[in-house]
Enzyme design. Structure first.
Site, short mmCIF file in Angstrom:
data_model
loop_
_atom_site.label_atom_id
_atom_site.label_comp_id
_atom_site.label_asym_id
_atom_site.label_seq_id
_atom_site.Cartn_x
_atom_site.Cartn_y
_atom_site.Cartn_z
N ARG A 178 0.87 -1.19 -0.03
CA ARG A 178 -0.08 -0.03 -0.05
C ARG A 178 0.90 1.32 -0.15
O ARG A 178 1.94 1.36 0.33
CB ARG A 178 -0.89 0.04 1.24
CG ARG A 178 -1.91 -0.88 1.19
CD ARG A 178 -2.77 -0.67 2.41
NE ARG A 178 -3.69 0.43 2.56
CZ ARG A 178 -3.89 1.13 3.49
NH1 ARG A 178 -3.30 1.12 4.77
NH2 ARG A 178 -4.39 2.41 3.46
N LYS B 177 3.06 -6.70 12.03
CA LYS B 177 2.40 -7.03 10.73
C LYS B 177 2.85 -8.57 10.37
O LYS B 177 3.98 -8.90 10.11
CB LYS B 177 2.88 -6.09 9.58
CG LYS B 177 2.10 -6.29 8.55
CD LYS B 177 1.67 -5.05 7.79
CE LYS B 177 1.42 -5.13 6.47
NZ LYS B 177 0.92 -3.91 5.56
N ARG C 218 -2.55 4.86 13.87
CA ARG C 218 -1.59 4.39 14.65
C ARG C 218 -2.05 4.18 16.13
O ARG C 218 -2.95 4.99 16.51
CB ARG C 218 -0.45 5.62 14.92
CG ARG C 218 0.21 5.76 13.84
CD ARG C 218 1.67 4.76 13.57
NE ARG C 218 2.65 5.35 12.55
CZ ARG C 218 2.24 4.82 11.29
NH1 ARG C 218 1.25 4.16 11.13
NH2 ARG C 218 3.10 5.40 10.59
C1 BTN Z 1 0.36 -3.92 2.24
O1 BTN Z 1 1.05 -2.96 1.90
O2 BTN Z 1 0.05 -4.11 3.45
C2 BTN Z 1 -0.23 -4.70 1.09
C3 BTN Z 1 0.77 -5.47 0.63
C4 BTN Z 1 0.38 -6.40 -0.35
C5 BTN Z 1 1.53 -7.32 -1.01
C6 BTN Z 1 0.99 -8.49 -1.98
S1 BTN Z 1 2.10 -9.78 -2.30
C7 BTN Z 1 1.07 -10.26 -3.53
C8 BTN Z 1 0.46 -9.29 -4.28
N1 BTN Z 1 1.49 -8.69 -5.25
C9 BTN Z 1 2.05 -7.30 -5.01
O3 BTN Z 1 2.91 -6.90 -5.65
N2 BTN Z 1 1.61 -7.05 -3.87
C10 BTN Z 1 0.55 -7.98 -3.53
#
Ligand code: BTN
Length: 328
Positions: free
Chosen positions: A126, A191, A326
């Site tokens: 994100r 996380k 937060r």
């Molecule tokens: C976040 O930032 O919390 C979201 C992370 C999402 C990661 C996943 S891994 C599979 C898919 N491919 C990516 O490039 N991103 C998502």
């Protein structure tokens, strides 16, 4: 990487996955390539940060071996459970599974599919952050589905995905996994998993969803060094028999049920679980936006998935986007 090289890398990984030494000669014979070609393939694996010992007279070894994803087990489990995903791709390495789904959709728009990868070179998180994706350490997958709902009805879908994912994983961990709005999965404030939903379509009755999920499974401290927040692994919370392939099929099967529930009722029923699953419900929080920060108490979610924040100036409704929450 050409697809021929792809297949060879896959075969090499499968040979070395047992954690034993294999001589260059045996590998060359099995793969029907020269010793020099083997060396190039080994170099590729090292570029993916896979530790490989090469010892004169003994050959190559991946210390500790690798527990690779089992595509047959995933497909069998999905079809046994009546899954409707048209295609399941299990890839060795890709820039991002989200990009892969987007590319596939150029050829077959809206076809339901899942793409899983052992490794991503440009995993996306994100807010434009990278998603660290070391080889065979975690789960990285994207789901492409079409929904007969307009974009305006999809505000709560990423929460629905988070709730579904937390419920599936909590079956292995005795309820220790919580959600931080909008959809970070946490254990003790660290996380565990992230969700990135990319939606396109029209505002009335049809949407394409590209839902990316990353679950930390067994990432080494050094591999996660670049992550700018505390994180943890699922593996240390579960029994030793659990495999990544099983987690993946369980998650996908539950998500399909969640999608049909969401199509019928939105967050009406799913959203009832929020107060129990939320890591910060009724706790003092600070909401960070590009230009301001608001202090308040988390007061649950509204029917569209927006966050209800009780502040000194009354209740504020916060829609997701470029915001983060937060604990105060
Ligand atoms: C976040 O930032 O919390 C979201 C992370 C999402 C990661 C996943 S891994 C599979 C898919 N491919 C990516 O490039 N991103 C998502």
């Amino acid at each position: 990487m050409s697809s021929k090289t792809d297949l060879r890398v896959d075969s090499l990984l499968r040979i070395l996955a047992d954690g034993k030494f294999h001589s260059g000669e045996t590998i060359a014979e099995k793969l029907q390539v020269s010793r020099a070609a083997i060396w190039k393939l080994i170099k590729k694996l090292k570029e993916w940060q896979i530790t490989i010992y090469s010892v004169r007279g003994r050959g190559y070894q991946i210390p500790g071996g690798l527990a690779l994803l089992d595509s047959d087990a995933i497909s069998t489990s999905l079809s046994k459970n009546g899954s409707e995903f048209n295609k399941v791709f299990v890839l060795t390495s890709i820039d991002s599974t989200a990009n892969f789904v987007a590319e596939q959709w150029k050829k077959a728009p809206g076809e339901s599919m899942v793409c899983i990868a052992e490794h991503q070179t440009q995993g996306r998180g994100r807010k434009g952050r990278p998603w660290v994706s070391p080889f065979a350490a975690n789960l990285y997958f994207s789901i492409g589905i079409q929904m007969p709902l307009g974009l305006s009805a999809l505000g709560g879908i990423s929460l629905a995905v988070g709730i579904s994912l937390a419920n599936t994983l909590n079956r292995y961990t005795r309820q220790s996994i919580k959600i931080k709005w909008p959809n970070d999965l946490l254990v003790d404030n660290q996380k565990l998993a992230g969700i990135l939903v990319e939606a396109s379509g029209d505002s009335n009755d049809n949407s394409f969803l590209n839902i990316g999920i990353g679950i930390n499974w067994d990432m080494q401290t050094a591999q996660g060094e670049l992550i700018d927040q505390p994180w943890t692994n699922l593996k240390k919370l579960v029994t030793s028999e659990l495999k990544r392939s099983q987690i993946l099929s369980d998650v996908l099967i539950d998500l399909e049920k969640t999608f049909s529930e969401y199509q019928q009722n939105g967050l009406q029923i799913l959203g009832k679980q929020w107060n129990v699953l939320s890591a910060l419900y009724r706790q003092p929080v600070t909401l960070l936006r590009a230009n301001d920060r608001i202090n308040g108490i988390e007061a649950g979610i509204d029917p569209s998935g927006a966050l209800r924040l009780a502040t000194d100036n009354g209740e504020k409704i916060i829609h997701s986007g470029e915001v983060s929450l937060r604990k105060r």
